[in-house]
Design an enzyme around this catalytic site. Structure first.
Site, PDB file in Angstrom:
ATOM      1  N   TYR A 152       0.822  -1.208   0.000  1.00  9.15           N
ATOM      2  CA  TYR A 152       0.000   0.000   0.000  1.00  9.15           C
ATOM      3  C   TYR A 152       0.861   1.265   0.000  1.00  9.15           C
ATOM      4  CZ  TYR A 152      -4.708  -1.872   0.855  1.00  9.15           C
ATOM      5  OH  TYR A 152      -5.934  -2.474   0.738  1.00  9.15           O
ATOM      6  N   LYS A 204       3.079 -15.333   1.768  1.00  8.22           N
ATOM      7  CA  LYS A 204       3.198 -16.030   0.487  1.00  8.22           C
ATOM      8  C   LYS A 204       4.688 -16.323   0.291  1.00  8.22           C
ATOM      9  CE  LYS A 204       1.482 -17.581  -3.394  1.00  8.22           C
ATOM     10  NZ  LYS A 204       0.601 -18.773  -3.454  1.00  8.22           N
ATOM     11  N   ASP A 253      -3.192 -18.033   0.100  1.00  6.35           N
ATOM     12  CA  ASP A 253      -4.225 -18.696  -0.717  1.00  6.35           C
ATOM     13  C   ASP A 253      -4.902 -19.809   0.078  1.00  6.35           C
ATOM     14  OD1 ASP A 253      -1.775 -20.008  -0.779  1.00  6.35           O
ATOM     15  OD2 ASP A 253      -1.892 -20.575  -2.895  1.00  6.35           O
ATOM     16  N   ASP A 281      -6.337  -7.019   4.046  1.00  5.24           N
ATOM     17  CA  ASP A 281      -7.485  -6.350   3.415  1.00  5.24           C
ATOM     18  C   ASP A 281      -8.415  -7.407   2.828  1.00  5.24           C
ATOM     19  OD1 ASP A 281      -9.034  -4.233   2.293  1.00  5.24           O
ATOM     20  OD2 ASP A 281      -8.105  -4.673   0.356  1.00  5.24           O
ATOM     21  N   ASP A 334     -12.284  -9.147   4.474  1.00  2.89           N
ATOM     22  CA  ASP A 334     -13.578  -9.147   3.781  1.00  2.89           C
ATOM     23  C   ASP A 334     -14.177 -10.562   3.774  1.00  2.89           C
ATOM     24  OD1 ASP A 334     -13.448  -6.417   3.180  1.00  2.89           O
ATOM     25  OD2 ASP A 334     -14.271  -6.737   1.171  1.00  2.89           O
TER      26      ASP A 334
END
Ligand code: IPM
Ligand code: MN
Length: 365
Positions: free
Chosen positions: A141, A187, A219, A243, A247
């Site tokens: 970000y 990751k 993942d 982020d 959700d």
């Protein structure tokens, strides 16, 4: 005792849900006998419309002078085509960075009364209670270089040792007050920055031997949250992964309209519902105020060390749901469909009820 709370209602339903949260905050202040001093400032699209800037120095200064900041939501279709740094979302990122809010806490808790409004099966959900702890002021970000030209677009995912250490420490401390389990999500099979993240998290873990640590690829985590959410206690992760995962976590609990958040740094803190500004329903009275009210509970808990007040708010939300009150986003047959305001009335009524029951020593949910 008096606390200064800066209100940044922002855009769209941000206004309605902030009003709802403020009504609850005032009720809490009355019951627990302390003062709240409110100051309202603009942020996001409404600030751009007035000052051609989504976050002014004046708003920022008010936040620096506050004991806590409460934010509604920013953004809307009206401002989507603005240049990147003038968009409402840019204001939120600038604010997080300026206030040093590196820890973002997003709890995924199932309210029993809502278990049927999730798309997941009851058996999968029952007993789910985890927190996504998202690093909020670093990573892709904020990394440089960034940009795009006619041929290419690029961003940089970067973490310093200090940035990973401090968020990892927060995760282990948070886990100590819960079920003592941290899942660090990365990751590392592809990204060097993730391998680095993993190494640092394991270093910090040496100071917290009583907490269990395991690593998981992002993942796989996305899949595991839907497959078996009960396995998680504290999910520690970077800005972008957090982020996305928060959700997913929001949806398993039934509606994003239920999810609160706290963003905390070493000096300042900000509380906001995870949901957006929902311009399509703004002003219609359909918005769910519960995420905002629950964010206010987090404010009492983390900024004012008033755990008791936070608990009564949470219990009031639970009782309101148990009595069948529902806004449109969480409505199901046989329930009472109510507006933002009526839902807030009900929460306040139940808050007062529970507060008195506790005083009399007869409280049960
Ligand atoms: C969130 C939002 C923000 C983010 C946007 C609005 C900048 O999606 O708080 O999760 O990506 O962090
Ligand atoms: Mn998001």
């Amino acid at each position: 005792m008096s606390y200064k709370v800066v209100l940044l209602p922002g855009d769209g339903i941000g206004l309605e849900v902030t009003n709802a949260a403020v009504r609850v905050m005032k009720t809490v202040a009355e019951s627990f006998n302390f003062e709240l001093e409110f100051k309202t400032e603009l942020i996001g699209g409404c600030s751009y419309d007035k000052y051609q800037s989504p976050l002014t120095d004046e708003t920022l200064q008010s936040c620096y002078d506050s004991d806590a900041v409460f934010l509604g939501a920013v953004g809307g279709t009206k401002w989507e085509s603005l240049q990147h740094n003038l968009k409402p979302e840019a204001a939120l990122l600038k604010l997080r960075k300026a206030l040093g809010l590196y820890t973002n806490i997003r709890p995924a808790k199932i309210y029993n009364a809502l278990i049927d409004s999730s798309t997941l099966k009851k058996e999968v959900l029952q007993g789910t209670d985890f927190v996504v702890l998202r690093e909020l002021t670093g990573g892709i970000y904020f990394g440089n270089p960034r940009g795009f030209d006619n041929e290419r677009g690029w961003n940089t995912m970067e973490y310093s040792k200090e940035e990973v250490e401090r968020i990892a420490r927060m995760a282990f401390k948070l886990a100590r007050g819960r079920r003592k389990k941290v899942t660090s999500v990365d990751k590392a099979n592809v990204l060097e920055v993730s391998q680095f993240w993993r190494n640092i998290v394991h270093e910090v873990h040496k100071d917290f031997p009583d907490v269990e640590l395991n690593d998981m690829y992002v993942d796989n985590t996305a899949m595991q949250i839907v497959r078996n959410p009960k396995q998680f206690d504290v999910i520690l992760t970077s800005n972008l992964f957090g982020d996305i995962l928060s959700d997913i976590a929001g949806m398993i609990t039934g509606s994003l309209g239920m999810l609160p958040s706290a963003s905390i740094g070493s000096k300042y803190s900000l509380y906001e519902p995870v949901h957006g500004s929902a311009p399509d329903i703004a002003g219609t009275g359909k918005a769910n105020p519960l995420a905002a009210i629950s964010s206010a509970a987090m404010m009492f808990n983390y900024s004012f060390q008033m755990q008791k007040a936070a608990e009564v708010i949470e219990s009031a939300i639970e009782r309101t749901l148990a009595k069948g009150f529902r806004t449109a986003d969480i409505f199901s047959d046989g329930c009472k469909l109510v507006s933002t305001e009526k839902m807030t009335d009900a929460v306040i009524e139940n808050f007062n009820e529970i507060f008195h029951e506790q005083a009399l020593g007869v409280f049960t949910l």
